[in-house]
Design a protein around this motif. Structure first.
Motif, PDB file in Angstrom:
ATOM      1  N   LEU A  94      -4.036  10.173  11.443  1.00 30.59           N
ATOM      2  CA  LEU A  94      -4.683   8.890  11.195  1.00 30.59           C
ATOM      3  C   LEU A  94      -4.889   8.742   9.693  1.00 30.59           C
ATOM      4  CD1 LEU A  94      -7.422   9.145  13.969  1.00 30.59           C
ATOM      5  CD2 LEU A  94      -5.273   7.865  14.121  1.00 30.59           C
ATOM      6  N   LEU A  95      -4.971   7.504   9.217  1.00 28.78           N
ATOM      7  CA  LEU A  95      -5.172   7.292   7.790  1.00 28.78           C
ATOM      8  C   LEU A  95      -6.482   7.894   7.310  1.00 28.78           C
ATOM      9  CD1 LEU A  95      -3.859   3.628   7.324  1.00 28.78           C
ATOM     10  CD2 LEU A  95      -2.662   5.790   6.893  1.00 28.78           C
ATOM     11  N   ARG A  96      -7.477   7.934   8.177  1.00 28.71           N
ATOM     12  CA  ARG A  96      -8.760   8.512   7.750  1.00 28.71           C
ATOM     13  C   ARG A  96      -8.650  10.015   7.493  1.00 28.71           C
ATOM     14  NH1 ARG A  96     -10.611   7.316  13.369  1.00 28.71           N
ATOM     15  NH2 ARG A  96     -10.590   9.255  14.573  1.00 28.71           N
ATOM     16  N   ASP A  97      -7.600  10.651   8.015  1.00 33.51           N
ATOM     17  CA  ASP A  97      -7.402  12.075   7.763  1.00 33.51           C
ATOM     18  C   ASP A  97      -7.050  12.365   6.311  1.00 33.51           C
ATOM     19  OD1 ASP A  97      -7.835  12.552  10.460  1.00 33.51           O
ATOM     20  OD2 ASP A  97      -5.693  12.510  10.961  1.00 33.51           O
ATOM     21  N   LEU A  98      -6.678  11.319   5.557  1.00 28.44           N
ATOM     22  CA  LEU A  98      -6.307  11.490   4.159  1.00 28.44           C
ATOM     23  C   LEU A  98      -7.518  11.670   3.253  1.00 28.44           C
ATOM     24  CD1 LEU A  98      -3.620   8.664   3.943  1.00 28.44           C
ATOM     25  CD2 LEU A  98      -3.171  11.126   3.986  1.00 28.44           C
ATOM     26  N   ALA A  99      -8.686  11.338   3.744  1.00 26.37           N
ATOM     27  CA  ALA A  99      -9.904  11.396   2.932  1.00 26.37           C
ATOM     28  C   ALA A  99     -10.111  12.792   2.352  1.00 26.37           C
ATOM     29  CB  ALA A  99     -11.114  10.983   3.753  1.00 26.37           C
ATOM     30  N   GLY A 100     -10.297  12.838   1.038  1.00 26.66           N
ATOM     31  CA  GLY A 100     -10.574  14.100   0.361  1.00 26.66           C
ATOM     32  C   GLY A 100      -9.355  14.928   0.017  1.00 26.66           C
ATOM     33  N   MET A 101      -8.173  14.530   0.484  1.00 29.67           N
ATOM     34  CA  MET A 101      -6.970  15.312   0.212  1.00 29.67           C
ATOM     35  C   MET A 101      -6.429  15.013  -1.192  1.00 29.67           C
ATOM     36  SD  MET A 101      -4.863  15.136   3.826  1.00 29.67           S
ATOM     37  CE  MET A 101      -3.606  16.289   3.254  1.00 29.67           C
ATOM     38  N   ARG A 102      -6.055  16.069  -1.880  1.00 29.40           N
ATOM     39  CA  ARG A 102      -5.434  15.905  -3.199  1.00 29.40           C
ATOM     40  C   ARG A 102      -3.918  15.798  -2.976  1.00 29.40           C
ATOM     41  NH1 ARG A 102      -7.154  16.342  -8.301  1.00 29.40           N
ATOM     42  NH2 ARG A 102      -5.769  17.113  -9.954  1.00 29.40           N
ATOM     43  N   ILE A 103      -3.365  14.627  -3.305  1.00 28.57           N
ATOM     44  CA  ILE A 103      -1.992  14.305  -2.931  1.00 28.57           C
ATOM     45  C   ILE A 103      -1.188  13.860  -4.148  1.00 28.57           C
ATOM     46  CG2 ILE A 103      -0.536  12.924  -1.404  1.00 28.57           C
ATOM     47  CD1 ILE A 103      -3.043  12.354   0.282  1.00 28.57           C
ATOM     48  N   ARG A 104       0.003  14.450  -4.294  1.00 32.41           N
ATOM     49  CA  ARG A 104       0.923  13.986  -5.342  1.00 32.41           C
ATOM     50  C   ARG A 104       1.622  12.739  -4.824  1.00 32.41           C
ATOM     51  NH1 ARG A 104       6.154  12.103  -6.759  1.00 32.41           N
ATOM     52  NH2 ARG A 104       6.557  12.697  -8.901  1.00 32.41           N
ATOM     53  N   VAL A 105       1.506  11.630  -5.558  1.00 34.67           N
ATOM     54  CA  VAL A 105       2.079  10.355  -5.124  1.00 34.67           C
ATOM     55  C   VAL A 105       2.829   9.709  -6.283  1.00 34.67           C
ATOM     56  CG1 VAL A 105       0.189   9.990  -3.480  1.00 34.67           C
ATOM     57  CG2 VAL A 105       0.052   8.984  -5.769  1.00 34.67           C
ATOM     58  N   PRO A 106       3.786   8.809  -5.980  1.00 34.54           N
ATOM     59  CA  PRO A 106       4.366   7.990  -7.041  1.00 34.54           C
ATOM     60  C   PRO A 106       3.308   7.041  -7.583  1.00 34.54           C
ATOM     61  CG  PRO A 106       5.130   7.266  -4.893  1.00 34.54           C
ATOM     62  CD  PRO A 106       4.386   8.540  -4.666  1.00 34.54           C
ATOM     63  N   THR A 107       3.514   6.568  -8.791  1.00 32.87           N
ATOM     64  CA  THR A 107       2.502   5.767  -9.475  1.00 32.87           C
ATOM     65  C   THR A 107       2.043   4.568  -8.663  1.00 32.87           C
ATOM     66  OG1 THR A 107       3.436   6.430 -11.610  1.00 32.87           O
ATOM     67  CG2 THR A 107       2.001   4.500 -11.602  1.00 32.87           C
ATOM     68  N   GLU A 108       2.979   3.893  -7.969  1.00 32.46           N
ATOM     69  CA  GLU A 108       2.612   2.666  -7.245  1.00 32.46           C
ATOM     70  C   GLU A 108       1.694   2.929  -6.060  1.00 32.46           C
ATOM     71  OE1 GLU A 108       6.822   3.744  -5.676  1.00 32.46           O
ATOM     72  OE2 GLU A 108       5.726   3.788  -7.577  1.00 32.46           O
ATOM     73  N   LEU A 109       1.491   4.204  -5.683  1.00 28.15           N
ATOM     74  CA  LEU A 109       0.620   4.522  -4.547  1.00 28.15           C
ATOM     75  C   LEU A 109      -0.780   4.992  -4.964  1.00 28.15           C
ATOM     76  CD1 LEU A 109       2.710   6.362  -1.797  1.00 28.15           C
ATOM     77  CD2 LEU A 109       1.718   4.090  -1.721  1.00 28.15           C
ATOM     78  N   LEU A 110      -1.032   5.095  -6.242  1.00 28.60           N
ATOM     79  CA  LEU A 110      -2.320   5.626  -6.689  1.00 28.60           C
ATOM     80  C   LEU A 110      -3.489   4.836  -6.118  1.00 28.60           C
ATOM     81  CD1 LEU A 110      -1.503   6.449 -10.416  1.00 28.60           C
ATOM     82  CD2 LEU A 110      -2.126   8.101  -8.642  1.00 28.60           C
ATOM     83  N   ASN A 111      -3.474   3.520  -6.270  1.00 27.60           N
ATOM     84  CA  ASN A 111      -4.604   2.710  -5.806  1.00 27.60           C
ATOM     85  C   ASN A 111      -4.709   2.688  -4.287  1.00 27.60           C
ATOM     86  OD1 ASN A 111      -5.434   2.044  -8.409  1.00 27.60           O
ATOM     87  ND2 ASN A 111      -4.094   0.257  -8.498  1.00 27.60           N
ATOM     88  N   VAL A 112      -3.557   2.645  -3.602  1.00 20.23           N
ATOM     89  CA  VAL A 112      -3.572   2.636  -2.136  1.00 20.23           C
ATOM     90  C   VAL A 112      -4.234   3.904  -1.613  1.00 20.23           C
ATOM     91  CG1 VAL A 112      -2.153   2.627  -0.053  1.00 20.23           C
ATOM     92  CG2 VAL A 112      -1.521   1.180  -2.001  1.00 20.23           C
ATOM     93  N   MET A 113      -3.846   5.042  -2.161  1.00 22.08           N
ATOM     94  CA  MET A 113      -4.404   6.308  -1.692  1.00 22.08           C
ATOM     95  C   MET A 113      -5.885   6.435  -2.045  1.00 22.08           C
ATOM     96  SD  MET A 113      -2.392   7.986   0.163  1.00 22.08           S
ATOM     97  CE  MET A 113      -0.675   8.255   0.609  1.00 22.08           C
ATOM     98  N   ARG A 114      -6.279   5.896  -3.173  1.00 18.66           N
ATOM     99  CA  ARG A 114      -7.710   5.910  -3.526  1.00 18.66           C
ATOM    100  C   ARG A 114      -8.500   5.071  -2.527  1.00 18.66           C
ATOM    101  NH1 ARG A 114      -5.946   4.980  -9.182  1.00 18.66           N
ATOM    102  NH2 ARG A 114      -5.921   7.003 -10.218  1.00 18.66           N
ATOM    103  N   ASP A 115      -7.946   3.918  -2.138  1.00 16.48           N
ATOM    104  CA  ASP A 115      -8.606   3.062  -1.164  1.00 16.48           C
ATOM    105  C   ASP A 115      -8.776   3.764   0.184  1.00 16.48           C
ATOM    106  OD1 ASP A 115      -8.748   1.056  -3.029  1.00 16.48           O
ATOM    107  OD2 ASP A 115      -7.016  -0.060  -2.260  1.00 16.48           O
ATOM    108  N   LEU A 116      -7.894   4.722   0.460  1.00 18.93           N
ATOM    109  CA  LEU A 116      -7.962   5.471   1.717  1.00 18.93           C
ATOM    110  C   LEU A 116      -8.816   6.736   1.596  1.00 18.93           C
ATOM    111  CD1 LEU A 116      -4.246   5.052   2.831  1.00 18.93           C
ATOM    112  CD2 LEU A 116      -6.265   4.075   3.963  1.00 18.93           C
ATOM    113  N   GLY A 117      -9.438   6.927   0.437  1.00 13.96           N
ATOM    114  CA  GLY A 117     -10.348   8.057   0.262  1.00 13.96           C
ATOM    115  C   GLY A 117      -9.703   9.338  -0.213  1.00 13.96           C
ATOM    116  N   ALA A 118      -8.391   9.286  -0.519  1.00 14.58           N
ATOM    117  CA  ALA A 118      -7.698  10.479  -1.002  1.00 14.58           C
ATOM    118  C   ALA A 118      -7.927  10.649  -2.501  1.00 14.58           C
ATOM    119  CB  ALA A 118      -6.207  10.386  -0.702  1.00 14.58           C
ATOM    120  N   ASP A 119      -7.499  11.789  -3.016  1.00 11.49           N
ATOM    121  CA  ASP A 119      -7.560  12.088  -4.449  1.00 11.49           C
ATOM    122  C   ASP A 119      -6.119  12.164  -4.949  1.00 11.49           C
ATOM    123  OD1 ASP A 119      -8.107  12.933  -7.008  1.00 11.49           O
ATOM    124  OD2 ASP A 119      -8.533  15.010  -6.438  1.00 11.49           O
ATOM    125  N   PRO A 120      -5.509  11.014  -5.270  1.00  9.85           N
ATOM    126  CA  PRO A 120      -4.090  11.016  -5.650  1.00  9.85           C
ATOM    127  C   PRO A 120      -3.885  11.431  -7.101  1.00  9.85           C
ATOM    128  CG  PRO A 120      -4.948   8.793  -5.737  1.00  9.85           C
ATOM    129  CD  PRO A 120      -6.081   9.661  -5.263  1.00  9.85           C
TER     130      PRO A 120
END
Length: 349
Positions: free
Chosen positions: A157-183
């Motif tokens: 689930l998307l909520r499972d991303l909360a708190g995870m430190r994830i390497r993402v492409p630049t265009e996903l930084l804000n999306v992942m932050r909105d989901l509670g991840a640490d991109p």
């Protein structure tokens, strides 16, 4: 600048050693000869040789011997190679729309759809040509959709991303932050060690990296979240060099454009299948994502892409118009499976 002068001198020296019976063009790429992209490049080189009857030959310079990733457009314009792999999405400046527009491709799921959508957008916005001024584009590149490869945590689930430190492409930084991840962003070459050490919890990457970058050794869950990815011009030569060719030589290279793109598509898809097989050998668990979760992710992605598009206005670029054009094309794909431009259709499925 000294490096640029040296590269120009080297390319001139190589050209001077060409056989008198054939025109020899240098092709420069930062990748090694066995890379997925390079295998497609070899297919294109052989086609050009055969189609020209041996009159036009391509001499490859592998592994960054002549061209870099972040300065490739400038280097080609200055003639360090005749033809080169370009990465405008990594350029330090002058390619504002080309970088941002890769976030506009939600709904274009196949390599062919992405390439066709790119051509629709480029035809409708003169900004593309301005950012590519001085270059003749010989191939546009799409790719397979990335997913989420996680080290020890199952993501269903998307909520499972909360708190995870994830390497993402630049265009996903804000999306992942909105989901509670640490991109975070970092070179892909550093991801393996970061996953192995627990510095990263996950990486957004396509399945081919399970084999090509050995990620299957250090991460055990692949969530099949469909992360949109865009197309961009990836092979080019300087317009000045293009005009110096004979009409026959230009005709062969023009005809080679779909051949090169088809080879890139074929090799990219083959790499994904090979990566998935390697992942299963490494006992990586492939986790499907629920339709409602994918829908929510897509909504967040499009909202962020819209904001990025509007932000280009401060540079005098109408990114909003390009984004709206992309959404219109995506609606056509959803309805018919075809990419239809405002001006003419591109049959891509």
């Amino acid at each position: 600048m000294n490096r640029l002068v040296a590269l120009v001198a080297l390319s001139a020296l190589m050209a001077s050693s060409a056989p008198a019976s054939a025109a020899v063009l240098t092709y420069a790429t930062p990748y090694g000869p066995n890379h997925t992209f390079s295998r497609a490049d070899k297919t294109w080189m052989q086609w050009v040789l055969e189609k020209s009857g041996g009159a036009l030959q391509i001499r490859p310079i592998w592994s960054g011997g002549l061209i870099s990733s972040d300065q490739s457009l400038i280097e080609l314009r200055h003639g360090v190679a005749d033809i080169g792999l370009i990465t405008p999405i990594y350029a330090h400046g002058g390619t504002h729309l080309l970088r941002v527009q890769t976030g506009f491709y939600s709904g274009a799921k196949s390599f062919e759809q992405q390439v066709a959508m790119y051509r629709c957008l480029a035809a409708d916005s003169p900004q593309y040509a301005r950012e590519l001024e001085g270059l003749k584009i010989l191939a546009v590149q799409g790719g397979t959709l990335p997913g989420l490869l996680s080290r020890t945590r199952e993501v269903r689930l998307l909520r499972d991303l909360a708190g995870m430190r994830i390497r993402v492409p630049t265009e996903l930084l804000n999306v992942m932050r909105d989901l509670g991840a640490d991109p975070v962003t970092m070179p892909m070459g550093e991801v393996y060690s970061s996953l192995a050490k627990g510095v990263l919890d996950a990486v957004v990457a396509p399945a081919d990296t399970l084999k090509s970058l050995h990620f299957g050794e250090v991460a055990k869950y692949f969530t099949e979240l469909e992360v949109p990815r865009g197309a961009y011009p990836s092979r080019a030569m300087s317009e000045k060099r293009w005009q110096s060719l004979t009409p026959q030589e230009r005709s062969v290279l023009e005809a080679s454009i779909p051949v090169w793109e088809a080879a890139l598509s074929k090799e990219t898809q083959a790499a994904v299948k090979s990566g998935e097989a390697e992942g299963r050998t490494q006992r990586v668990q492939f986790i499907p994502i629920a339709a409602e979760e994918q829908r929510r992710f897509d909504e967040l992605y499009e909202e962020d892409a819209s904001r990025d598009a509007d932000a280009l206005g401060r540079l005098g670029i109408d990114g909003g118009a390009v984004f709206r054009d992309a959404r219109q094309v995506a609606e056509g794909i959803a309805q018919t499976g075809m990419v239809t431009c405002t001006r003419k259709p591109h049959a891509a499925t």
